[in-house]
Design a protein around this motif. Structure first.
Motif, PDB file in Angstrom:
ATOM      1  N   ALA A  59      26.102  40.734  -9.777  1.00  0.00           N
ATOM      2  CA  ALA A  59      26.549  39.769 -10.789  1.00  0.00           C
ATOM      3  C   ALA A  59      27.318  38.651 -10.105  1.00  0.00           C
ATOM      4  O   ALA A  59      28.229  38.896  -9.321  1.00  0.00           O
ATOM      5  N   SER A  65      29.063  34.716 -10.933  1.00  0.00           N
ATOM      6  CA  SER A  65      29.437  33.755 -11.969  1.00  0.00           C
ATOM      7  C   SER A  65      30.326  32.673 -11.370  1.00  0.00           C
ATOM      8  O   SER A  65      31.310  32.981 -10.686  1.00  0.00           O
ATOM      9  N   ARG A 125      21.314  40.795 -10.924  1.00  0.00           N
ATOM     10  CA  ARG A 125      20.977  41.128 -12.310  1.00  0.00           C
ATOM     11  C   ARG A 125      21.552  40.111 -13.285  1.00  0.00           C
ATOM     12  O   ARG A 125      21.040  39.950 -14.390  1.00  0.00           O
ATOM     13  N   LYS A 126      22.617  39.443 -12.872  1.00  0.00           N
ATOM     14  CA  LYS A 126      23.291  38.502 -13.760  1.00  0.00           C
ATOM     15  C   LYS A 126      23.730  37.281 -12.964  1.00  0.00           C
ATOM     16  O   LYS A 126      24.333  37.412 -11.898  1.00  0.00           O
ATOM     17  N   GLU A 157      25.498  33.320 -13.702  1.00  0.00           N
ATOM     18  CA  GLU A 157      26.053  32.330 -14.623  1.00  0.00           C
ATOM     19  C   GLU A 157      26.590  31.146 -13.822  1.00  0.00           C
ATOM     20  O   GLU A 157      27.399  31.325 -12.910  1.00  0.00           O
ATOM     21  N   LEU A 166      16.552  39.929 -12.044  1.00  0.00           N
ATOM     22  CA  LEU A 166      17.447  39.166 -12.910  1.00  0.00           C
ATOM     23  C   LEU A 166      17.223  39.508 -14.384  1.00  0.00           C
ATOM     24  O   LEU A 166      16.128  39.364 -14.912  1.00  0.00           O
ATOM     25  N   GLN A 167      18.304  39.968 -15.036  1.00  0.00           N
ATOM     26  CA  GLN A 167      18.240  40.354 -16.446  1.00  0.00           C
ATOM     27  C   GLN A 167      18.967  39.366 -17.355  1.00  0.00           C
ATOM     28  O   GLN A 167      18.677  39.289 -18.544  1.00  0.00           O
ATOM     29  N   TYR A 168      19.938  38.639 -16.788  1.00  0.00           N
ATOM     30  CA  TYR A 168      20.716  37.686 -17.593  1.00  0.00           C
ATOM     31  C   TYR A 168      20.924  36.417 -16.776  1.00  0.00           C
ATOM     32  O   TYR A 168      21.415  36.482 -15.639  1.00  0.00           O
ATOM     33  N   LEU A 169      20.550  35.294 -17.351  1.00  0.00           N
ATOM     34  CA  LEU A 169      20.707  34.003 -16.680  1.00  0.00           C
ATOM     35  C   LEU A 169      21.299  33.002 -17.661  1.00  0.00           C
ATOM     36  O   LEU A 169      20.780  32.799 -18.756  1.00  0.00           O
ATOM     37  N   SER A 170      22.416  32.396 -17.271  1.00  0.00           N
ATOM     38  CA  SER A 170      23.061  31.378 -18.095  1.00  0.00           C
ATOM     39  C   SER A 170      23.367  30.163 -17.227  1.00  0.00           C
ATOM     40  O   SER A 170      24.167  30.236 -16.289  1.00  0.00           O
TER      41      SER A 170
END
Length: 391
Positions: free
Chosen positions: A328, A330, A353-354, A356, A379-383
């Motif tokens: 992760a 961010s 996986r994440k 941001e 990658l499961q979450y992309l912002s």
């Protein structure tokens, strides 16, 4: 009837599912169920929906008053049990002592009248401490929340052998008094870093809390904060810290970053707020390569280290490339984040996986966008949040 160990397993599962009403009914059903039900009910008390007096601001006043009453009963039962004034030793079951929530109760507008009178009735009268306010519009004394919390902490921590986490705003010497009683303490979630200014706290945690591994700080305004935090990080057992979080800019900088390298093998989660001065020292963290999660927020959002501190920028890329377990990532208000992350996306050993990122100009970071598909299998979450002007 079922064996006791089966009853405990059933109640554990109910607690996992946050079935607090069912646990309460079990506790009332019979004595055989009472012990396992209450153990798990209070072990999970910090997840109870009555905490905070209910979070829905649209509820009717009468409903709000009832929620605050239940909230106060929850806390009263825990504290009274430390005074041996309850049928069961509720305080012995708890793993988290959240003084933030207790302070919110004491400060709540509905904590008055019958509710406050019942809360501070015997044997709780000793905690009814007040202070005089000279501010206009205030009549009579008001609760001295800090003194009340400290007095309650003194009593309750003598009867919490399972306690793992303390959170809230504490007096500077509180932890010196409390930690010798808390061999299972694992984490501190401090509103202010003030208690860490006392080196006796460092020594006490190191000596009495062998399982301590996590620290979160909301704010800290003392001079030499970086030095004092680094002293604490260096005082706890080497290779023991797993999580460090600074929710605001608390002045953590070069000394703290260097000190964290003494936990390079265990540090898994790092959340930092940095400023224009401390951002240029981030590469000093290069020894911390066991990270699973990294979050960096630049509180000013003005420094593009790729342009102003290119040596630091390149050193950070090398550091993060070596964090092969990173999952992760961010960056908030960090203008050079896309350029920093792009080389990492191409590393086969890194499986994010994440991800941001905000505050960037998409039109200037084509390479970053082209590298993103290399992480598509993990990658499961992309912002991504950027300024589309000029696209």
């Amino acid at each position: 009837s079922l064996p006791d160990d089966i009853l405990h397993l059933l109640c554990e599962e109910l607690a996992e599912q946050a079935q607090f009403d069912t646990l309460f009914n079990c506790a009332c059903a019979n004595r055989a169920l009472a012990a396992p039900a209450l153990t798990n009910l209070y072990r999970s008390h910090h997840l109870s929906p009555v905490r905070g007096g209910g979070e829905d601001e649209a509820v009717l006043l009468a409903t709000k008053q009832l929620m605050v009453q239940r909230w106060s009963i929850l806390w009263r039962s825990i504290i009274a049990s430390a005074l041996d004034a309850t049928l069961f030793p509720y305080c012995r079951y708890i793993k988290l002592l959240d003084f933030r929530d207790l302070r919110y109760l004491l400060e709540d507008d509905q904590f008055k009248g019958k509710v406050i009178k019942e809360f501070f009735s015997e044997p709780m009268a000793q905690f009814h401490m007040t202070r005089k306010l000279r501010a206009p519009g205030h009549k009579g004394p008001r609760l001295d929340e800090s003194a009340i919390l400290d007095a309650i902490g003194d009593v309750v921590t003598q009867h919490t052998p399972m306690l793992e986490i303390i959170s809230g705003e504490l007096l500077s010497d509180a932890l010196v008094r409390w930690t010798p009683r808390l061999p299972r303490l694992q984490a501190l979630e401090l509103y202010a870093g003030t208690p860490l200014e006392d080196e006796l706290v460092h020594a006490s945690i190191s000596e009495h809390c062998p399982q301590f591994h996590s620290l979160s700080i909301y704010t800290w305004s003392a001079p030499d904060r970086d030095h004092k935090l680094s002293k604490f990080v260096g005082a706890v057992r080497p290779q023991s810290l797993r999580m460090i979080e600074t929710i605001r800019d608390i002045g953590a900088s070069a000394e703290t970053f260097l000190a964290l390298n003494a936990h390079s093998e265990t540090l898994k989660e790092l959340k930092l707020c940095v400023n224009d001065d401390s951002i240029k020292h981030l590469s000093l963290l290069r020894g911390c390569t066991a990270l699973d999660a990294l979050r960096v927020e630049d509180v000013q959002g003005m420094t593009n280290i790729e342009e102003t501190q290119n040596d630091v920028f390149l050193e950070m890329i090398d550091w993060l490339r070596n964090c092969e377990g990173l999952q992760a990532l961010s960056f908030t208000k960090f203008p050079s984040a896309p350029a920093l992350v792009a080389p990492l996306l191409l590393e086969e050993k890194i499986q994010l996986r994440k991800l941001e990122i905000d505050w960037y100009l998409p039109k200037d970071h084509t390479t970053f966008h082209q590298a993103l598909p290399h992480q598509k299998s993990s990658l499961q979450y992309l912002s991504l949040s950027g300024d589309t002007e000029g696209m």
